[in-house]
Design a protein around this motif. Sequence first.
Motif, PDB file in Angstrom:
ATOM      1  N   UNK A  33       0.835  -1.209   0.000  1.00 25.27           N
ATOM      2  CA  UNK A  33       0.000   0.000   0.000  1.00 25.27           C
ATOM      3  C   UNK A  33       0.867   1.254   0.000  1.00 25.27           C
ATOM      4  N   UNK A  34       1.949   1.233   0.755  1.00 23.39           N
ATOM      5  CA  UNK A  34       2.863   2.380   0.793  1.00 23.39           C
ATOM      6  C   UNK A  34       3.525   2.567  -0.568  1.00 23.39           C
ATOM      7  N   UNK A  35       4.029   1.494  -1.173  1.00 22.71           N
ATOM      8  CA  UNK A  35       4.690   1.579  -2.483  1.00 22.71           C
ATOM      9  C   UNK A  35       3.758   2.133  -3.549  1.00 22.71           C
ATOM     10  N   UNK A  67      -5.277  -4.437  -6.147  1.00 23.95           N
ATOM     11  CA  UNK A  67      -4.552  -4.188  -4.893  1.00 23.95           C
ATOM     12  C   UNK A  67      -5.323  -3.193  -4.029  1.00 23.95           C
ATOM     13  N   UNK A  68      -5.840  -2.143  -4.633  1.00 27.94           N
ATOM     14  CA  UNK A  68      -6.613  -1.149  -3.898  1.00 27.94           C
ATOM     15  C   UNK A  68      -7.862  -1.792  -3.292  1.00 27.94           C
ATOM     16  N   UNK A  69      -8.590  -2.574  -4.085  1.00 30.99           N
ATOM     17  CA  UNK A  69      -9.784  -3.255  -3.585  1.00 30.99           C
ATOM     18  C   UNK A  69      -9.470  -4.263  -2.498  1.00 30.99           C
ATOM     19  N   UNK A  70      -8.393  -5.024  -2.675  1.00 29.92           N
ATOM     20  CA  UNK A  70      -8.032  -6.022  -1.668  1.00 29.92           C
ATOM     21  C   UNK A  70      -7.557  -5.362  -0.384  1.00 29.92           C
ATOM     22  N   UNK A  74      -7.456   7.834  -8.329  1.00 30.59           N
ATOM     23  CA  UNK A  74      -8.695   7.077  -8.260  1.00 30.59           C
ATOM     24  C   UNK A  74      -9.092   6.982  -6.790  1.00 30.59           C
ATOM     25  N   UNK A  75     -10.391   6.929  -6.561  1.00 30.17           N
ATOM     26  CA  UNK A  75     -10.917   6.781  -5.204  1.00 30.17           C
ATOM     27  C   UNK A  75     -11.739   5.511  -5.158  1.00 30.17           C
ATOM     28  N   UNK A  76     -11.508   4.712  -4.126  1.00 28.96           N
ATOM     29  CA  UNK A  76     -12.200   3.438  -3.969  1.00 28.96           C
ATOM     30  C   UNK A  76     -13.100   3.489  -2.748  1.00 28.96           C
ATOM     31  N   UNK A 118     -15.800  -0.249  -5.330  1.00 34.49           N
ATOM     32  CA  UNK A 118     -15.953   0.447  -6.606  1.00 34.49           C
ATOM     33  C   UNK A 118     -14.841   1.494  -6.693  1.00 34.49           C
ATOM     34  N   UNK A 119     -14.067   1.435  -7.768  1.00 37.66           N
ATOM     35  CA  UNK A 119     -12.971   2.371  -8.012  1.00 37.66           C
ATOM     36  C   UNK A 119     -13.448   3.379  -9.055  1.00 37.66           C
ATOM     37  N   UNK A 120     -13.342   4.662  -8.719  1.00 34.55           N
ATOM     38  CA  UNK A 120     -13.802   5.732  -9.616  1.00 34.55           C
ATOM     39  C   UNK A 120     -12.674   6.713  -9.903  1.00 34.55           C
ATOM     40  N   UNK A 121     -12.731   7.319 -11.100  1.00 34.52           N
ATOM     41  CA  UNK A 121     -11.763   8.354 -11.449  1.00 34.52           C
ATOM     42  C   UNK A 121     -12.215   9.684 -10.849  1.00 34.52           C
ATOM     43  N   UNK A 122     -11.446  10.729 -11.096  1.00 35.07           N
ATOM     44  CA  UNK A 122     -11.751  12.029 -10.488  1.00 35.07           C
ATOM     45  C   UNK A 122     -13.051  12.637 -10.993  1.00 35.07           C
ATOM     46  N   UNK A 123     -13.530  12.194 -12.147  1.00 37.53           N
ATOM     47  CA  UNK A 123     -14.810  12.677 -12.682  1.00 37.53           C
ATOM     48  C   UNK A 123     -15.989  11.875 -12.134  1.00 37.53           C
ATOM     49  N   UNK A 124     -15.698  10.864 -11.319  1.00 37.58           N
ATOM     50  CA  UNK A 124     -16.759  10.046 -10.742  1.00 37.58           C
ATOM     51  C   UNK A 124     -17.165   8.855 -11.580  1.00 37.58           C
ATOM     52  N   UNK A 125     -16.449   8.606 -12.673  1.00 41.74           N
ATOM     53  CA  UNK A 125     -16.748   7.455 -13.533  1.00 41.74           C
ATOM     54  C   UNK A 125     -16.271   6.157 -12.885  1.00 41.74           C
ATOM     55  N   UNK A 126     -17.103   5.122 -12.967  1.00 40.78           N
ATOM     56  CA  UNK A 126     -16.701   3.803 -12.449  1.00 40.78           C
ATOM     57  C   UNK A 126     -15.638   3.224 -13.376  1.00 40.78           C
ATOM     58  N   UNK A 127     -14.500   2.897 -12.795  1.00 45.00           N
ATOM     59  CA  UNK A 127     -13.391   2.312 -13.559  1.00 45.00           C
ATOM     60  C   UNK A 127     -13.301   0.808 -13.350  1.00 45.00           C
ATOM     61  N   UNK A 128     -13.618   0.360 -12.135  1.00 43.97           N
ATOM     62  CA  UNK A 128     -13.600  -1.073 -11.873  1.00 43.97           C
ATOM     63  C   UNK A 128     -14.438  -1.402 -10.650  1.00 43.97           C
ATOM     64  N   UNK A 129     -14.785  -2.674 -10.567  1.00 46.81           N
ATOM     65  CA  UNK A 129     -15.518  -3.211  -9.422  1.00 46.81           C
ATOM     66  C   UNK A 129     -14.747  -4.439  -8.956  1.00 46.81           C
ATOM     67  N   UNK A 130     -14.400  -4.465  -7.677  1.00 44.70           N
ATOM     68  CA  UNK A 130     -13.627  -5.565  -7.104  1.00 44.70           C
ATOM     69  C   UNK A 130     -14.463  -6.188  -5.990  1.00 44.70           C
ATOM     70  N   UNK A 131     -14.632  -7.515  -6.038  1.00 42.07           N
ATOM     71  CA  UNK A 131     -15.370  -8.210  -4.988  1.00 42.07           C
ATOM     72  C   UNK A 131     -14.416  -9.180  -4.306  1.00 42.07           C
ATOM     73  N   UNK A 132     -14.423  -9.162  -2.968  1.00 39.74           N
ATOM     74  CA  UNK A 132     -13.486  -9.974  -2.200  1.00 39.74           C
ATOM     75  C   UNK A 132     -14.203 -10.671  -1.048  1.00 39.74           C
TER      76      UNK A 132
END
Length: 141
Positions: free
Chosen positions: A24-26, A62-65, A100-102, A119-133
């Motif tokens: 996460x730091x890297x 990685x962000x979702x996990x 991106x904000x998750x 849900x990962x979104x770009x700065x415009x609020x668009x959904x870029x990905x969905x991660x389920x864990x």
Amino acid sequence: MQVPDGLDPELLERLVSSGGGELAVKMGIEFLELSASRSVARMPVAGNRQVVGLLHGGAHVVLGESLGSVSSAIHAGPGRYAVGIEINATHSRSVTEGFVTATCEALVLGRTLCTHETVVRDEAGNRCSTVRMTNLLRDCR
């Protein structure tokens, strides 16, 4: 970072002292809000791109996990820990710059299993990905 009342002090110390873990730091992940039911983090695109300039799909995962694991550990509580047993991602839109904000939300908070959707979104609020864990909750030995 906003954290829930009653968070296991040992888990909080680990999160604060490690910055959320080496990976996460890297990757520059910044945790903004943490709880079992809802967590939020952001990550820069710069430094996490693949060869053609897009945010790497693995970076989304990685962000979702990272969020799903921490949220599950918070739910597990003192004397317990979370172990990831399944993860999947659907990438719907590419992003090449900015942050991106998750947002991670619990689908199931059980005694032995937790499932979160991020849900990962770009700065415009668009959904870029969905991660389920899904995480298995275990007792410390």
